[in-house]
Scaffold this active site. Structure first.
Site, PDB file in Angstrom:
ATOM      1  N   SER A 174      10.614 -15.988  -6.375  1.00 33.10           N
ATOM      2  CA  SER A 174      11.178 -15.212  -5.265  1.00 33.10           C
ATOM      3  C   SER A 174      12.446 -15.923  -4.821  1.00 33.10           C
ATOM      4  CB  SER A 174      10.158 -15.195  -4.121  1.00 33.10           C
ATOM      5  OG  SER A 174      10.772 -14.751  -2.929  1.00 33.10           O
ATOM      6  N   TYR A 187       4.171 -18.907   1.459  1.00 29.27           N
ATOM      7  CA  TYR A 187       4.675 -18.069   0.365  1.00 29.27           C
ATOM      8  C   TYR A 187       5.876 -18.755  -0.299  1.00 29.27           C
ATOM      9  CZ  TYR A 187       6.679 -14.017  -2.064  1.00 29.27           C
ATOM     10  OH  TYR A 187       7.205 -13.181  -3.020  1.00 29.27           O
TER      11      TYR A 187
HETATM   12  N1  LIG Z   1       8.394  -6.749  -3.947  1.00 27.59           N
HETATM   13  C1  LIG Z   1       9.375  -7.615  -3.783  1.00 27.59           C
HETATM   14  O1  LIG Z   1      10.422  -7.297  -3.170  1.00 27.59           O
HETATM   15  C2  LIG Z   1       9.255  -9.008  -4.347  1.00 27.59           C
HETATM   16  C3  LIG Z   1      10.341  -9.885  -4.184  1.00 27.59           C
HETATM   17  C4  LIG Z   1      10.254 -11.177  -4.704  1.00 27.59           C
HETATM   18  C5  LIG Z   1       9.106 -11.551  -5.384  1.00 27.59           C
HETATM   19  N2  LIG Z   1       8.064 -10.689  -5.522  1.00 27.59           N
HETATM   20  C6  LIG Z   1       6.894 -11.133  -6.289  1.00 27.59           C
HETATM   21  O2  LIG Z   1       6.575 -10.157  -7.255  1.00 27.59           O
HETATM   22  C7  LIG Z   1       5.159 -10.194  -7.514  1.00 27.59           C
HETATM   23  C8  LIG Z   1       4.578  -8.813  -7.331  1.00 27.59           C
HETATM   24  O3  LIG Z   1       4.781  -8.426  -5.990  1.00 27.59           O
HETATM   25  P1  LIG Z   1       4.605  -6.923  -5.468  1.00 27.59           P
HETATM   26  O4  LIG Z   1       5.690  -6.715  -4.507  1.00 27.59           O
HETATM   27  O5  LIG Z   1       4.386  -6.012  -6.601  1.00 27.59           O
HETATM   28  O6  LIG Z   1       3.248  -7.101  -4.621  1.00 27.59           O
HETATM   29  P2  LIG Z   1       2.078  -6.062  -4.282  1.00 27.59           P
HETATM   30  O7  LIG Z   1       2.575  -4.672  -4.333  1.00 27.59           O
HETATM   31  O8  LIG Z   1       1.474  -6.575  -3.036  1.00 27.59           O
HETATM   32  O9  LIG Z   1       1.075  -6.246  -5.505  1.00 27.59           O
HETATM   33  C9  LIG Z   1       0.436  -7.487  -5.686  1.00 27.59           C
HETATM   34  C10 LIG Z   1      -0.639  -7.352  -6.725  1.00 27.59           C
HETATM   35  O10 LIG Z   1      -1.316  -8.614  -6.779  1.00 27.59           O
HETATM   36  C11 LIG Z   1      -2.703  -8.397  -6.686  1.00 27.59           C
HETATM   37  N3  LIG Z   1      -3.426  -9.467  -6.009  1.00 27.59           N
HETATM   38  C12 LIG Z   1      -3.217  -9.936  -4.753  1.00 27.59           C
HETATM   39  N4  LIG Z   1      -4.156 -10.837  -4.451  1.00 27.59           N
HETATM   40  C13 LIG Z   1      -4.966 -10.940  -5.534  1.00 27.59           C
HETATM   41  C14 LIG Z   1      -6.133 -11.686  -5.804  1.00 27.59           C
HETATM   42  N5  LIG Z   1      -6.683 -12.497  -4.895  1.00 27.59           N
HETATM   43  N6  LIG Z   1      -6.715 -11.541  -7.013  1.00 27.59           N
HETATM   44  C15 LIG Z   1      -6.198 -10.706  -7.938  1.00 27.59           C
HETATM   45  N7  LIG Z   1      -5.109  -9.948  -7.729  1.00 27.59           N
HETATM   46  C16 LIG Z   1      -4.504 -10.072  -6.523  1.00 27.59           C
HETATM   47  C17 LIG Z   1      -2.848  -7.121  -5.882  1.00 27.59           C
HETATM   48  O11 LIG Z   1      -4.121  -6.582  -6.132  1.00 27.59           O
HETATM   49  P3  LIG Z   1      -4.748  -5.402  -5.238  1.00 27.59           P
HETATM   50  O12 LIG Z   1      -3.924  -4.218  -5.598  1.00 27.59           O
HETATM   51  O13 LIG Z   1      -6.126  -5.310  -5.686  1.00 27.59           O
HETATM   52  O14 LIG Z   1      -4.563  -5.817  -3.831  1.00 27.59           O
HETATM   53  C18 LIG Z   1      -1.679  -6.292  -6.382  1.00 27.59           C
HETATM   54  O15 LIG Z   1      -2.024  -5.563  -7.531  1.00 27.59           O
HETATM   55  C19 LIG Z   1       4.595 -11.233  -6.575  1.00 27.59           C
HETATM   56  O16 LIG Z   1       4.478 -12.459  -7.259  1.00 27.59           O
HETATM   57  C20 LIG Z   1       5.643 -11.342  -5.487  1.00 27.59           C
HETATM   58  O17 LIG Z   1       5.614 -12.607  -4.858  1.00 27.59           O
HETATM   59  C21 LIG Z   1       8.117  -9.426  -5.017  1.00 27.59           C
END
Ligand SMILES: NC(=O)c1ccc[n+]([C@@H]2O[C@H](COP(=O)([O-])OP(=O)(O)OC[C@H]3O[C@@H](n4cnc5c(N)ncnc54)[C@H](OP(=O)(O)O)[C@@H]3O)[C@@H](O)[C@H]2O)c1
Length: 268
Positions: A174, A187
């Site tokens: 991130s 985080y």
């Molecule tokens: N979105 C952004 O703007 C952004 C920016 C920078 C970095 N990131 C990074 O990109 C990655 C994906 O983020 P996202 O935005 O797609 O997040 P998200 O929509 O919240 O999705 C996160 C996923 O991780 C799963 N997860 C969370 N806790 C878990 C656990 N205890 N065991 C197994 N699975 C778990 C969730 O499962 P459930 O569906 O079952 O809850 C969900 O499928 C992350 O590493 C995040 O830090 C995102």
């Protein structure tokens, strides 16, 4: 000095070259055919979109996530599209133990005999709050899901990755894991540690294996996590997860041979 490059390894690619190639990448159908790639947090958001993109490119994806019905829905979607039959592993990364990951490795070994890639994508945000208020148990949960589980999983899967002739391990970072920012607490710290894990592991593996290890920062992406972090933001102004596919497919597929130990971005 030896100029010998062990089988399966390619000369190292520098960051600027790799970054430009990642953003410009166009993945031809079938490019990832016969690759077995594990995606964590595949149930929704970026993980879901990248699991679909990997399957569309021919990979057999192992869908790991916390919520079984989200995985089942994605599984059905992949089958309906005619992509390779995926596998599903419901795992809560917050409570899974090293022994659980060893069991998983045994299962994958029996089923597939190797792993060609891991996309470490699952993460939780924790609280956006000053450190002097930061909840201890929230801190522990964030470190467990974002960092410790990724280490346990990687360690358990290393023998399977070593059985691949061309494996890629991609950790998700991130912006706040590359430059600290007030209130982003555990985080941000977990993402800094993830970058550290990438550097240590890639350095250990660089001269001995065909396993490359990198980090990717997706950049602002329209997901549940983004909406949690920026509740006032107009969602449609943010990039859709599907748009990140070029960089992810580049880094998880054969085009990125020789790219290792780098911190890349999925958006320009
Ligand atoms: N979105 C952004 O703007 C952004 C920016 C920078 C970095 N990131 C990074 O990109 C990655 C994906 O983020 P996202 O935005 O797609 O997040 P998200 O929509 O919240 O999705 C996160 C996923 O991780 C799963 N997860 C969370 N806790 C878990 C656990 N205890 N065991 C197994 N699975 C778990 C969730 O499962 P459930 O569906 O079952 O809850 C969900 O499928 C992350 O590493 C995040 O830090 C995102």
């Amino acid at each position: 000095m030896s100029t010998h490059t062990p089988a399966g390894r390619a000369p190292k690619v520098d960051l600027d070259t790799a970054q430009a190639a990642a953003l410009a990448y166009h993945c031809e159908p079938g490019t990832l055919k016969d690759r077995i790639i594990l995606v964590t947090g595949a149930g929704e958001g970026i993980g879901r979109a990248m699991a679909l993109a990997l399957a569309a490119a021919g990979a057999t994806v192992i869908l790991l996530g916390r919520t079984q019905d989200k995985l089942e829905k994605l599984y059905d979607e992949i089958i309906a599209a005619g992509y390779p039959t995926p596998a599903m592993v419901p795992v809560n990364l917050e409570v899974a133990t090293p022994a659980n990951f060893e069991e998983l490795a045994g299962m994958f070994d029996r089923e597939f005999g190797r792993l060609d890639g891991i996309l470490h994508n699952a993460s939780i945000l924790g609280d956006i709050t000053p450190l002097d208020n930061y909840g201890y148990s929230t801190w522990d949960s964030v470190m467990q899901v974002n960092l410790n589980a990724a280490f346990y999983l990687t360690r358990a899967m290393l023998p399977l990755l070593r059985s691949s002739t061309d494996a890629s391990v991609l950790f998700t970072s991130s912006s706040v894991g590359r430059k600290g920012r007030a209130f982003w607490g555990a985080y941000a710290v977990s993402k800094f540690a993830t970058e550290g894990l990438v550097q240590v592991l890639s350095d250990e593996l660089e001269n001995t294996t065909a396993i490359r290890v990198n980090s990717i920062n997706p950049g602002a992406t329209r997901t549940r996590m983004r909406a949690l972090a920026y509740p006032g933001e107009e969602a449609m102004s943010v990039t859709a997860p599907e748009a990140l596919a070029p960089a992810y497919l580049y880094l998880l597929g054969p085009a990125s041979r020789g790219v290792t130990g780098l911190a890349l971005n999925a958006q320009a």
